[in-house]
Design a protein around this motif. Structure first.
Motif, PDB file in Angstrom:
ATOM      1  N   PRO A   5      -2.025   9.054  -8.303  1.00 48.56           N
ATOM      2  CA  PRO A   5      -2.326  10.402  -7.800  1.00 48.56           C
ATOM      3  C   PRO A   5      -3.288  10.378  -6.615  1.00 48.56           C
ATOM      4  N   LEU A   6      -3.307   9.279  -5.880  1.00 48.71           N
ATOM      5  CA  LEU A   6      -4.323   9.131  -4.822  1.00 48.71           C
ATOM      6  C   LEU A   6      -3.718   9.269  -3.420  1.00 48.71           C
ATOM      7  N   GLU A   7      -2.656  10.079  -3.312  1.00 49.17           N
ATOM      8  CA  GLU A   7      -1.979  10.228  -2.024  1.00 49.17           C
ATOM      9  C   GLU A   7      -2.938  10.641  -0.910  1.00 49.17           C
ATOM     10  N   VAL A   8      -3.966  11.437  -1.279  1.00 46.46           N
ATOM     11  CA  VAL A   8      -4.904  11.917  -0.251  1.00 46.46           C
ATOM     12  C   VAL A   8      -5.521  10.741   0.507  1.00 46.46           C
ATOM     13  N   LEU A   9      -5.750   9.642  -0.199  1.00 46.15           N
ATOM     14  CA  LEU A   9      -6.359   8.482   0.461  1.00 46.15           C
ATOM     15  C   LEU A   9      -5.393   7.877   1.470  1.00 46.15           C
ATOM     16  N   TYR A  10      -4.109   7.845   1.126  1.00 45.42           N
ATOM     17  CA  TYR A  10      -3.095   7.344   2.059  1.00 45.42           C
ATOM     18  C   TYR A  10      -3.038   8.228   3.308  1.00 45.42           C
ATOM     19  N   TRP A  11      -2.944   9.552   3.093  1.00 40.74           N
ATOM     20  CA  TRP A  11      -2.807  10.465   4.236  1.00 40.74           C
ATOM     21  C   TRP A  11      -4.006  10.386   5.176  1.00 40.74           C
ATOM     22  N   ARG A  12      -5.181  10.180   4.600  1.00 40.88           N
ATOM     23  CA  ARG A  12      -6.364  10.096   5.459  1.00 40.88           C
ATOM     24  C   ARG A  12      -6.446   8.756   6.167  1.00 40.88           C
ATOM     25  N   HIS A  13      -5.768   7.758   5.629  1.00 41.01           N
ATOM     26  CA  HIS A  13      -5.949   6.412   6.186  1.00 41.01           C
ATOM     27  C   HIS A  13      -4.839   6.002   7.156  1.00 41.01           C
ATOM     28  N   THR A  14      -3.601   5.883   6.644  1.00 43.30           N
ATOM     29  CA  THR A  14      -2.544   5.293   7.483  1.00 43.30           C
ATOM     30  C   THR A  14      -2.112   6.212   8.630  1.00 43.30           C
ATOM     31  N   ARG A  65       9.028   2.210  -1.924  1.00 45.81           N
ATOM     32  CA  ARG A  65       7.958   1.831  -0.999  1.00 45.81           C
ATOM     33  C   ARG A  65       7.862   2.860   0.117  1.00 45.81           C
ATOM     34  N   THR A  66       6.615   3.235   0.464  1.00 46.65           N
ATOM     35  CA  THR A  66       6.427   4.209   1.549  1.00 46.65           C
ATOM     36  C   THR A  66       6.925   3.615   2.866  1.00 46.65           C
ATOM     37  N   ASP A  67       7.683   4.387   3.608  1.00 43.25           N
ATOM     38  CA  ASP A  67       8.138   3.926   4.918  1.00 43.25           C
ATOM     39  C   ASP A  67       7.044   4.224   5.940  1.00 43.25           C
ATOM     40  N   THR A  68       6.373   3.199   6.413  1.00 43.48           N
ATOM     41  CA  THR A  68       5.246   3.412   7.339  1.00 43.48           C
ATOM     42  C   THR A  68       5.572   2.943   8.748  1.00 43.48           C
ATOM     43  N   ASN A  91     -14.610  -7.298  -4.424  1.00 39.66           N
ATOM     44  CA  ASN A  91     -14.053  -7.722  -3.145  1.00 39.66           C
ATOM     45  C   ASN A  91     -12.527  -7.823  -3.205  1.00 39.66           C
ATOM     46  N   PHE A  92     -12.016  -8.340  -4.328  1.00 41.07           N
ATOM     47  CA  PHE A  92     -10.556  -8.405  -4.503  1.00 41.07           C
ATOM     48  C   PHE A  92      -9.981  -7.013  -4.744  1.00 41.07           C
ATOM     49  N   ASP A  93     -10.747  -6.170  -5.424  1.00 40.87           N
ATOM     50  CA  ASP A  93     -10.300  -4.794  -5.667  1.00 40.87           C
ATOM     51  C   ASP A  93     -10.216  -4.022  -4.348  1.00 40.87           C
ATOM     52  N   GLU A  94     -11.204  -4.235  -3.483  1.00 37.51           N
ATOM     53  CA  GLU A  94     -11.199  -3.596  -2.157  1.00 37.51           C
ATOM     54  C   GLU A  94      -9.921  -3.996  -1.400  1.00 37.51           C
ATOM     55  N   TRP A  95      -9.589  -5.273  -1.444  1.00 39.53           N
ATOM     56  CA  TRP A  95      -8.380  -5.785  -0.794  1.00 39.53           C
ATOM     57  C   TRP A  95      -7.158  -5.074  -1.363  1.00 39.53           C
ATOM     58  N   HIS A  96      -7.092  -5.018  -2.709  1.00 44.85           N
ATOM     59  CA  HIS A  96      -5.938  -4.425  -3.399  1.00 44.85           C
ATOM     60  C   HIS A  96      -5.812  -2.926  -3.102  1.00 44.85           C
ATOM     61  N   ILE A  97      -6.916  -2.188  -3.213  1.00 43.92           N
ATOM     62  CA  ILE A  97      -6.853  -0.735  -2.977  1.00 43.92           C
ATOM     63  C   ILE A  97      -6.490  -0.448  -1.521  1.00 43.92           C
ATOM     64  N   HIS A  98      -7.093  -1.204  -0.611  1.00 41.06           N
ATOM     65  CA  HIS A  98      -6.798  -0.978   0.809  1.00 41.06           C
ATOM     66  C   HIS A  98      -5.314  -1.240   1.084  1.00 41.06           C
ATOM     67  N   ARG A  99      -4.805  -2.350   0.579  1.00 45.75           N
ATOM     68  CA  ARG A  99      -3.404  -2.712   0.868  1.00 45.75           C
ATOM     69  C   ARG A  99      -2.424  -1.797   0.141  1.00 45.75           C
ATOM     70  N   ASN A 100      -2.705  -1.495  -1.116  1.00 45.12           N
ATOM     71  CA  ASN A 100      -1.686  -0.836  -1.948  1.00 45.12           C
ATOM     72  C   ASN A 100      -1.902   0.658  -2.186  1.00 45.12           C
ATOM     73  N   VAL A 101      -3.078   1.174  -1.864  1.00 46.07           N
ATOM     74  CA  VAL A 101      -3.288   2.618  -2.038  1.00 46.07           C
ATOM     75  C   VAL A 101      -3.486   3.291  -0.673  1.00 46.07           C
ATOM     76  N   LEU A 102      -4.334   2.705   0.184  1.00 53.05           N
ATOM     77  CA  LEU A 102      -4.581   3.328   1.483  1.00 53.05           C
ATOM     78  C   LEU A 102      -3.395   3.144   2.432  1.00 53.05           C
ATOM     79  N   HIS A 103      -2.617   2.080   2.220  1.00 54.51           N
ATOM     80  CA  HIS A 103      -1.486   1.839   3.126  1.00 54.51           C
ATOM     81  C   HIS A 103      -0.127   2.138   2.499  1.00 54.51           C
ATOM     82  N   ARG A 104      -0.112   2.540   1.205  1.00 55.60           N
ATOM     83  CA  ARG A 104       1.145   2.936   0.549  1.00 55.60           C
ATOM     84  C   ARG A 104       0.843   4.135  -0.322  1.00 55.60           C
TER      85      ARG A 104
END
Ligand SMILES: [Zn+2]
Ligand SMILES: [Zn+2]
Length: 234
Positions: A94-103, A4-7, A77-90
């Motif tokens: 291969p979508l690290e760029v989204l995390y770096w731009r977000h969190t 898990r990413t340490d945020t 709507n559920f996908d938005e929740w999932h992507i935001h929680r699990n990709v943008l915040h962790r």
């Protein structure tokens, strides 16, 4: 299982001086040729174009086929929740760029009591990369093809129209929450109501756990992730 990413470092509201440093660094990375209006227009025109083309290709859809629209809306709507929680915040390959731009960026620069962009160039700090909508269209083509062949061309077309419409709505709404609250869009009732939900998510201490919907807070409501103070604060 990936670690898990340490945020924790980002889960603290930074003093304005620190936030300004992060903001200056993020703004310095924006290329000179960047045009915020093109960044906003590109996904909007692609999305609206896809919707127009899909609707034009429909052939007498039945009521059952038209149900595709609310079903896709709900799933998105559920996908938005999932992507935001699990990709943008962790960080997620291969979508690290989204995390770096977000969190470490979007969330450090914009906090609950300081949500507004300081100029149109900061569209870059809010909108998803301009090619995002095309990437979503292309990567979901196998699903579109499956719906076309297994269910009906109408279902596939309605899926494309609804999913593209969802992406455009996400972009427009998220941008509107980060406009000055005193602007014409920022003052509107709907935007004020929806912004309160997102602004509460912009509390660094709460962002990893609460208010993951950016459009309509439906999945947050169903999954019990609307922070109890959201409405009280609004
Ligand atoms: Zn935001
Ligand atoms: Zn977030």
């Amino acid at each position: 299982m990936p670690k898990r990413t340490d945020t924790r470092a980002f889960e603290v509201t930074q003093p304005l001086s620190k936030r300004d440093t992060v903001r200056a660094a993020a703004n310095a990375k924006i290329p000179r040729w960047y045009n915020p209006w093109v960044h906003l227009a590109f996904p909007s025109l692609v999305g609206l174009g896809m919707i127009t083309a899909s609707v034009a290709l429909l052939r007498a859809p039945t009521w059952l086929e038209l149900l595709t629209v609310p079903v896709v809306f709900l799933l998105a709507n559920f996908d938005e929740w999932h992507i935001h929680r699990n990709v943008l915040h962790r960080r997620t390959w291969p979508l690290e760029v989204l995390y770096w731009r977000h969190t470490p960026e979007h969330h450090v620069i914009f906090v609950r009591d300081d949500m507004a962009m300081r100029g149109t160039r900061e569209f870059r700090l809010v909108l998803i990369p301009f090619y995002g909508i095309l990437a979503i269209f292309v990567t979901t083509l196998p699903l579109t093809a499956a719906l076309w062949w297994l269910l009906s061309p109408n279902v596939a077309l309605l899926w494309v129209a609804t999913s593209m419409g969802y992406v455009v709505a996400y972009e427009w709404l998220h941008l509107s929450y980060h406009l000055p609250a005193t602007s014409r869009v920022g003052r509107s009732r709907v935007v004020r109501w929806l912004r309160a939900h997102h602004a509460w998510h912009h509390t660094p201490e709460l962002m990893q756990r609460w208010n993951f919907n950016v459009t309509i807070p439906l999945a947050d409501w169903v999954l019990g992730t609307t922070h109890p103070d959201t409405r009280r604060a609004a």
